[in-house]
Write an enzyme that holds these catalytic residues in place. Sequence first.
Site, PDB file in Angstrom:
ATOM      1  N   SER A 234      73.229  48.583  39.905  1.00 50.13           N
ATOM      2  CA  SER A 234      73.817  47.330  40.355  1.00 50.13           C
ATOM      3  C   SER A 234      74.068  46.425  39.145  1.00 50.13           C
ATOM      4  O   SER A 234      74.741  46.824  38.206  1.00 50.13           O
ATOM      5  CB  SER A 234      72.919  46.680  41.405  1.00 50.13           C
ATOM      6  OG  SER A 234      73.604  45.687  42.119  1.00 50.13           O
TER       7      SER A 234
ATOM      8  N   ASP B 242      78.694  53.036  49.495  1.00 52.34           N
ATOM      9  CA  ASP B 242      78.253  51.776  48.906  1.00 52.34           C
ATOM     10  C   ASP B 242      79.290  50.708  49.239  1.00 52.34           C
ATOM     11  O   ASP B 242      80.370  50.671  48.661  1.00 52.34           O
ATOM     12  CB  ASP B 242      78.101  51.927  47.385  1.00 52.34           C
ATOM     13  CG  ASP B 242      77.435  50.715  46.748  1.00 52.34           C
ATOM     14  OD1 ASP B 242      77.339  49.663  47.412  1.00 52.34           O
ATOM     15  OD2 ASP B 242      77.003  50.827  45.577  1.00 52.34           O
TER      16      ASP B 242
ATOM     17  N   HIS C  59      74.115  51.896  48.339  1.00 52.38           N
ATOM     18  CA  HIS C  59      73.933  51.238  47.046  1.00 52.38           C
ATOM     19  C   HIS C  59      72.731  51.834  46.313  1.00 52.38           C
ATOM     20  O   HIS C  59      71.644  51.937  46.864  1.00 52.38           O
ATOM     21  CB  HIS C  59      73.707  49.749  47.276  1.00 52.38           C
ATOM     22  CG  HIS C  59      73.846  48.911  46.049  1.00 52.38           C
ATOM     23  ND1 HIS C  59      74.976  48.912  45.264  1.00 52.38           N
ATOM     24  CD2 HIS C  59      72.985  48.038  45.466  1.00 52.38           C
ATOM     25  CE1 HIS C  59      74.810  48.070  44.263  1.00 52.38           C
ATOM     26  NE2 HIS C  59      73.618  47.528  44.361  1.00 52.38           N
TER      27      HIS C  59
END
Length: 613
Positions: free
Chosen positions: A227, A339, A370
């Site tokens: 991320s 995601d 994710h």
Amino acid sequence: MSLRRTCGIGVTALTVCVTAALAATVAQPAAADDVQQPVFVDGMAQPVFSSNAQDWVVEELWVTSDVDSDGDGALDRVHVDVTRPAETEQGLDVPVVYEASPYYAGGNPITNHDVHHELYAPSRPGQGWPGAATWGRQGQTRRDVGPSVISQRYVSTWVPRGFAVVHAESLGSGASEGCPTSGGSNETAGAKAVVDWLNGRATAVDAGGDTVEADWTTGQVGMLGTSYNGTLPNAVASTGVEGLEAIVPVSAISSWYDYYRAEGMVRAPGGFQGEDTDVLAEYVYTRDDRDVCRPVIESLVEEQDRVTGDYSSFWAERDYLRDVEDVRAATLVAHGLQDWNVMTRHAAQWYQALKEQGVAHKVYWHQGGHGGMPPADVLNRWFTRYLYDVDNGVEDEPRALVEREDDRLVEYAEWPVPGSEPVAVGMRPLGGGATGDLALGRQRQGGPNYETFTDVPTLTMAELAAAPDPEHGLVYTSPVLTEPVHVSGTPVASVRVQLGQRAANLTVGLVDLAPDGSVTRVVTEGWRDPQNRRSLSTTQVVKPGTPYDLDVTMQASDYVFAPGHRIAAVVMQSEEDFTILPPAGNVLSLDTGSTVFRLPVVGGESALAGALG
């Protein structure tokens, strides 16, 4: 020489050890023959060094960057910890696995922007909007995610294998100085400074102010993370910094515009409706001084422009694709095909750009959402090859590793999968039914054939596909598939639309329908603002009733539609999870005869034709 401290794993990064007493316990350098050396088997680094945290050397320090983003007259310092094998005190030089993050110190309570309001629609170019200065801050909040310490992540994996592990708190977070700016160039500079220090080009001090040198490292650095933590490797790599030899960006952003916007539209990452750069910066602004960065964060509110959604110099600063020609770090991209936070477009466009630049590259796609690191052996071989220079042949292996729908890991020579070709499928009119038909090629039937629907901003694509409602969105389905259809790449919809007013959201997507009509998966979605039909950086007036041709780029995918299922193409306006949500009633008309979805099908048109029967 500087005093280094050796601390147990339970001691926080902010703990001050009794350095004078511990300095006496540091072993003096020994002859190289007496020191454990790295061991590699099957091209992978083996855990031949101690796995006992008490044996590791741990340091806390602050690296000086070359930016002063908080405007206090001093260059920002980056808070860093180092964990390395004891043998590095005995003459062994090791490479570094490095993660930078704004999240180590947790996060602040924040409030997102209100997304329930009218869409911006200028009556002439350049006209302002009265509501621009009165944005609310209502909605979801992020959850505080942890205590204020630098991480122990990765140390138990990499230190026993002969790597040092470095963690750095991003500017404005934790014990680092400077200001958070949600992908701004200062954050890149802060993370880059650590690579510079590891290569002797930047200075660092410990808690006592003594200079600390990285005299134990080869200077070869690999960055990784997920991320935001995976985005910073992309950012630093785009500077071309010497010493950064490899990166592993997982669920990482390649352009912040594509995270918070979509082709002229203000759009949210899935699960965070109303979040934007100012909200994220506020969340990670965890340094002790809570006032010095206030003007910087407040400036984000205006510069990010939640009014028009246009691309600007603000977003260009946060677009790493603009500097991809400077990337030299071997890149192993990892991303989840489901995601909806950092969407698949980020990985696909970054990977494609790296291919075009001739950068060493590999991609791992998995079926989850994710996050999701590459398999341990793949990651080990990557770092062993590019940080230890072991000739393990990774550059000669297939470039793509894809987790298939049945959990098998399948290797492909490259991605998109070789043989993938864009195939046009068109729409036949609904004819009074709930759904229309998908068929190969553009489905022209004489003149324009518009199908009109009104917006209901409480629908998701999955809900509309599962229960088609032609009054509020359009669903076109293929015949039942007789063969698998493998889509690999980025679908694009070319649509002709008319608006009944001066603004409307436009959302398109592909959905897998099971034999019973239920939704197996929303495979991909795409969004576009008709006001940005010619340029992402310029809003243009829309004339109601005038036809406009638009290309809508959907999220990249690698998905196999199974026999017995149907492919559904969906056209709607607002999407509850992603777009601004205006009052219901906006009107949009789709010309089915001038609209096609181009699907990247492995095997091309013949493969899709065979599956359609």
